[in-house]
Design an enzyme around this catalytic site. Structure first.
Site, mmCIF file in Angstrom:
data_model
loop_
_atom_site.group_PDB
_atom_site.id
_atom_site.type_symbol
_atom_site.label_atom_id
_atom_site.label_comp_id
_atom_site.label_asym_id
_atom_site.label_seq_id
_atom_site.Cartn_x
_atom_site.Cartn_y
_atom_site.Cartn_z
ATOM 1 N N ALA A 78 86.468 -26.771 55.870
ATOM 2 C CA ALA A 78 85.586 -26.213 54.840
ATOM 3 C C ALA A 78 86.413 -25.633 53.685
ATOM 4 O O ALA A 78 86.072 -25.813 52.512
ATOM 5 C CB ALA A 78 84.704 -25.128 55.459
ATOM 6 N N SER A 124 103.954 -61.322 61.262
ATOM 7 C CA SER A 124 103.356 -60.765 62.476
ATOM 8 C C SER A 124 104.481 -60.573 63.479
ATOM 9 O O SER A 124 105.655 -60.744 63.141
ATOM 10 C CB SER A 124 102.286 -61.705 63.007
ATOM 11 O OG SER A 124 102.824 -62.991 63.109
ATOM 12 N N LYS A 131 101.965 -49.384 69.425
ATOM 13 C CA LYS A 131 101.395 -50.472 68.613
ATOM 14 C C LYS A 131 99.939 -50.133 68.329
ATOM 15 O O LYS A 131 99.078 -50.242 69.200
ATOM 16 C CB LYS A 131 101.528 -51.800 69.338
ATOM 17 C CG LYS A 131 101.053 -52.960 68.484
ATOM 18 C CD LYS A 131 101.372 -54.283 69.124
ATOM 19 C CE LYS A 131 100.955 -55.423 68.211
ATOM 20 N NZ LYS A 131 99.579 -55.337 67.762
ATOM 21 N N ARG A 177 96.954 -57.655 54.767
ATOM 22 C CA ARG A 177 97.984 -58.625 55.120
ATOM 23 C C ARG A 177 97.552 -60.055 54.739
ATOM 24 O O ARG A 177 98.360 -60.848 54.295
ATOM 25 C CB ARG A 177 98.238 -58.530 56.624
ATOM 26 C CG ARG A 177 99.276 -59.459 57.120
ATOM 27 C CD ARG A 177 99.574 -59.159 58.588
ATOM 28 N NE ARG A 177 100.416 -60.197 59.110
ATOM 29 C CZ ARG A 177 99.984 -61.351 59.549
ATOM 30 N NH1 ARG A 177 98.706 -61.600 59.559
ATOM 31 N NH2 ARG A 177 100.806 -62.275 59.966
HETATM 32 C C1 9MJ Z 1 101.778 -51.549 64.764
HETATM 33 N N1 9MJ Z 1 100.735 -52.355 64.659
HETATM 34 O O1 9MJ Z 1 101.636 -50.418 65.203
HETATM 35 C C2 9MJ Z 1 104.545 -53.259 63.441
HETATM 36 N N2 9MJ Z 1 103.057 -52.038 64.325
HETATM 37 O O2 9MJ Z 1 106.453 -54.296 62.451
HETATM 38 C C3 9MJ Z 1 104.248 -51.382 64.437
HETATM 39 N N3 9MJ Z 1 103.257 -53.189 63.707
HETATM 40 C C4 9MJ Z 1 105.182 -54.330 62.746
HETATM 41 N N4 9MJ Z 1 105.168 -52.144 63.877
HETATM 42 C C5 9MJ Z 1 106.723 -55.446 61.826
HETATM 43 N N5 9MJ Z 1 104.420 -50.160 65.018
HETATM 44 C C6 9MJ Z 1 105.602 -56.188 61.725
HETATM 45 C C7 9MJ Z 1 104.602 -55.471 62.316
#
Ligand code: 9MJ
Length: 755
Positions: A38, A86, A122, A143
């Site tokens: 707030a 990727s 990840k 992307r």
């Molecule tokens: C994710 N999704 O958390 C990468 N990512 O590094 C992490 N993705 C990545 N790194 C290079 N922690 C290409 C994608």
């Protein structure tokens, strides 16, 4: 030259920029907010007001520019100067070891030399690219296919965790930061809850919610969504300007320039270190504030990364180690109903076996018929199955696109699948119950298991298998029969030899000396947990008084309130009329006439309903009973709702239950008169804060309940607070809990906790 007031305003705007910036950093990067939501909003509003009155004060890097811009008609394509790659995947330890071996080979390193990796959670969100020129955010993109994405700059500007201008110093003139936009689990739940109450579409998972929110042409919608961001790397940058030689150091630099980096990022050594990180984070997966679907390992040395280079669309220096999927699709083969201790029928889906979350799942609970209907699950459906940790597998939703034409609806049986007694499904209640009581073998088995359990009578050695046999062989109908089992009878059971039989008889004998609380809990009255059993026992030290308890002692007007169409308010009105002129009711021409003469605004339908159900005589008796209870002191037991009070009274009013209790006493169950013992310390070491108005009990009562369970109750929220219990109209403590990420429990969750 600026006039003095102009100068003042200018100064205030600068100060507001600085303050908002500072609090963004405290919130998003340091996880340590200093002010409530707030208060933060108040700063933002002040700035907005100044900018709208004096447009010359508005700059592109103003924090107000996060509220969204005019809707776009489409997103423009955005070319990536450095492709957004990727990641390759590994799914097991062997594949990870292969990855590590390939890295060694390419770097020409001996296998004995462990490689330093950076291990990162990840995130399951959306990869984005953020371009900064001379420290200002100039373009943000998705992307896309890795070469070309979509320009979503206006949407990304609304995300508070993304800096609009870089902080600190030493950043390259042109810098492209990459990372993941995601929706924290708490924000996702709140968003779906709001959507549900407004009858809008809900999102299936946080990833979809994040994606849906980012791809809005109207950035005001994006601005209203709880999105967050973590960075994990770079795209384009002016070489020579990068003051880091390792990936980890680079992440720390990015942090210094204002980008959030996950707290869970770590440097690890070799495959062993990677696996240790993987296992540790998998264990904590459900506690994390965001969804992850695995971890990423990256070679730490930037020089080595350069040497390793790329294969097709993925770097050779990184790989993703995915968790076994927690969600899979499968088919509902049948839906059967399980009968629990209190007769509750639980629909259980029998599934085509599927490997999910590390185990093969062939059953999933559907909780109750409301859930079945809400999710529209049918036999033959393709469904998602979810398993998280040790939780019972669930069906989060149907895959409607794959629904075959030949599905069958799930039908609640009219009769119990175990004992054929009628099934009762009361209006307004989610749970349907078998009415067989202890006649139903399923209920008998479950109540015996409960009676013998450690927290109740604690009958050592009397486990599920033995109870199943005892009921199936008709040796035991109710708990009192346990105390009449003989050595010879026990020897006829499977897996019971002399010693086991003797031990069991000894344990049964020992259990006869118990405590009032254990006994009350062991009776298995629906809704009566260990704490309530204790309070009930303290309130009625005389067991005979407890056995004669009437609902009116808890809620004097309960009988009237339960009448169709009446409810609490009208019950009070009726009672006032009756008390004003009780004599007029018995002498009235008709109940109809008396009700009309009441001057209370009773809807016609209620009057008709009452006159159908009651004669003057029976209605007067009902009112008299309520009047009698009103004159007595009402019993207030924390945690006893209307429903539980009903269960308690019904239980003791039931002749069969009374007979069982009598037989148990005859068999020798007894306790010392003070009856109680210190109730569990299941919440020992936990600290709670209560805010707002609880409807079921006072705050003092709630506090006492928590303390009975060993918890501490304090008045201020800190990071150390286990949870904040939030009633209606909560104060700033709720904001503080949210800011500090302290768990929030609503009243229902609190009741569950103390149960
Ligand atoms: C994710 N999704 O958390 C990468 N990512 O590094 C992490 N993705 C990545 N790194 C290079 N922690 C290409 C994608």
């Amino acid at each position: 030259m600026m006039t003095p007031p102009q100068e003042e305003r200018h100064k205030r705007v600068k100060e507001l920029h600085r303050l908002i910036h500072h609090h963004n950093e405290r919130y998003y990067q340091l996880d340590a907010p200093e002010i409530s939501d707030a208060e933060y909003d108040a700063l933002l509003r002040e700035l907005q007001l100044l900018e709208s009155r004096y447009p010359e004060l508005l700059t592109a890097d103003s924090p107000t520019q996060r509220v969204g811009a005019a809707p776009l008609s489409k997103f423009e394509p955005a070319q990536h100067e450095v492709p957004m790659l990727s990641l390759s995947n590994v799914f097991d330890e062997k594949a990870l070891a292969d990855f590590d071996r390939r890295v060694h080979e390419r770097l020409d390193l001996p296998g004995s030399q462990a490689i330093t990796y950076v291990a990162e959670p990840k995130l399951d969100g959306l990869a984005v690219s953020l371009l900064y020129e001379s420290g200002d955010f100039v373009r943000g993109a998705t992307r896309g296919d890795g070469q070309t994405g979509e320009d979503i700059t206006v949407n990304l500007r609304t995300i508070r965790a993304i800096p609009l201008s870089l902080q600190g110093q030493g950043w390259p003139k042109r810098l492209e930061v990459r990372g993941e936009v995601y929706m924290p689990k708490a924000g996702f739940d709140a968003l779906n809850k709001r959507a549900m109450t407004q009858g809008e579409k809900t999102f299936a998972n946080p990833r979809n919610a994040a994606a849906g929110s980012l791809r809005q042409l109207d950035s005001k919608i994006t601005a209203s969504r709880p999105l967050d961001f973590f960075t994990y790397g770079l795209g384009v940058y002016e070489r020579g300007d990068l003051p880091a030689t390792s990936h980890y150091a680079l992440l720390m630099r990015l942090k210094g320039w204002g980008f959030p980096v996950s707290h869970d990022v770590q440097c690890v050594e070799g495959v062993e270190g990677c696996l240790k990180f993987y296992r540790a984070i998998e264990k904590r997966r459900n506690e994390l504030e965001y969804e992850i679907d695995g971890v990423v390992y990256k070679v730490d040395s930037l020089q080595d990364q350069e040497k390793l280079g790329f294969i097709s669309r993925a770097p050779r220096w990184a790989t993703a180690h995915k968790f076994a999927p927690q969600e899979q699709t499968t088919e509902v083969l049948a839906v059967e109903f399980q009968v629990g201790r209190t007769g509750a029928l639980t629909p259980v889906a029998r599934l085509k076996p599927v490997f999910v979350g590390g185990v093969t799942v062939s059953n999933a609970t559907l909780h109750n018929m409301d859930e079945v209907q809400r999710k529209d699950v049918r036999v033959g459906d393709a469904v998602f199955v979810r398993r998280a940790g040790d939780v019972i597998p669930e069906i989060p939703r149907v895959v409607f696109e794959k629904r075959p034409t030949s599905t069958h609806p799930v039908v609640l049986p009219t009769h119990c699948p175990i004992c054929c007694s009628p099934v009762e499904h009361l209006a307004g209640q989610a749970v349907a119950r078998c009415t067989g009581g202890l006649f139903c073998p399923a209920q008998r088995k479950e109540s015996l298991k409960h009676f013998a359990s450690r927290q109740a009578m604690d009958i050592d050695g009397l486990g599920s298998e033995l109870i199943e046999q005892l009921v199936d062989l008709d040796y035991v109908h109710d708990p009192s029969d346990l105390y009449h089992l003989t050595y010879e009878k026990l020897l006829t059971l499977e897996l019971v030899a002399e010693k086991t039989a003797q031990n069991l008889l000894t344990a049964l004998e020992a259990s006869k000396k118990t405590t009032r609380d254990r006994f009350l809990f062991g009776l298995g009255i629906p809704g009566v947990g260990r704490v309530l059993a204790e309070t009930l026992g303290q309130t009625f030290p005389n067991f005979d008084q407890l056995m004669d308890i009437k609902l009116g002692q808890f809620f004097p007007l309960a009988e009237l309130e339960a009448l169709p169409g009446v409810g609490p308010k009208m019950a009070k009105t009726l009672m006032n009329c009756y008390r004003e002129k009780p004599g007029t009711l018995v002498n009235a021409d008709s109940l109809d006439a008396w009700l009309e003469s009441c001057h209370a605004k009773l809807p016609k339908s209620v009057v008709t309903g009452l006159t159908k159900q009651f004669s003057i005589q029976t209605f007067a008796e009902t009112c008299a009973r309520a009047g009698h209870f009103l004159q007595q002191k009402t019993i207030r037991i924390p945690g006893v709702s209307h429903v539980i009070a009903h269960h308690i009274c019904d239980f003791f009013a039931n002749e069969k239950n009374r007979a069982v209790i009598r037989r148990l006493f005859e068999a020798g169950i007894h306790w010392d008169e003070q009856g109680g013992e210190n109730v569990s310390s299941s919440l020992a070491g936990k600290t709670y804060v209560i805010t707002g108005i609880l409807t079921g009990m006072s705050r003092d009562e709630a506090k006492k309940q928590l303390q009975l369970l060993g918890a501490k109750v304090t008045s201020s929220v800190s990071k150390k607070t286990t949870a904040v219990i939030v009633g209606e109209a909560p104060g700033s403590k709720k904001d503080k809990a949210e800011a500090l990420n302290v768990q929030i429990l609503d009243e229902a969750a609190f009741m569950k906790l103390i149960e």
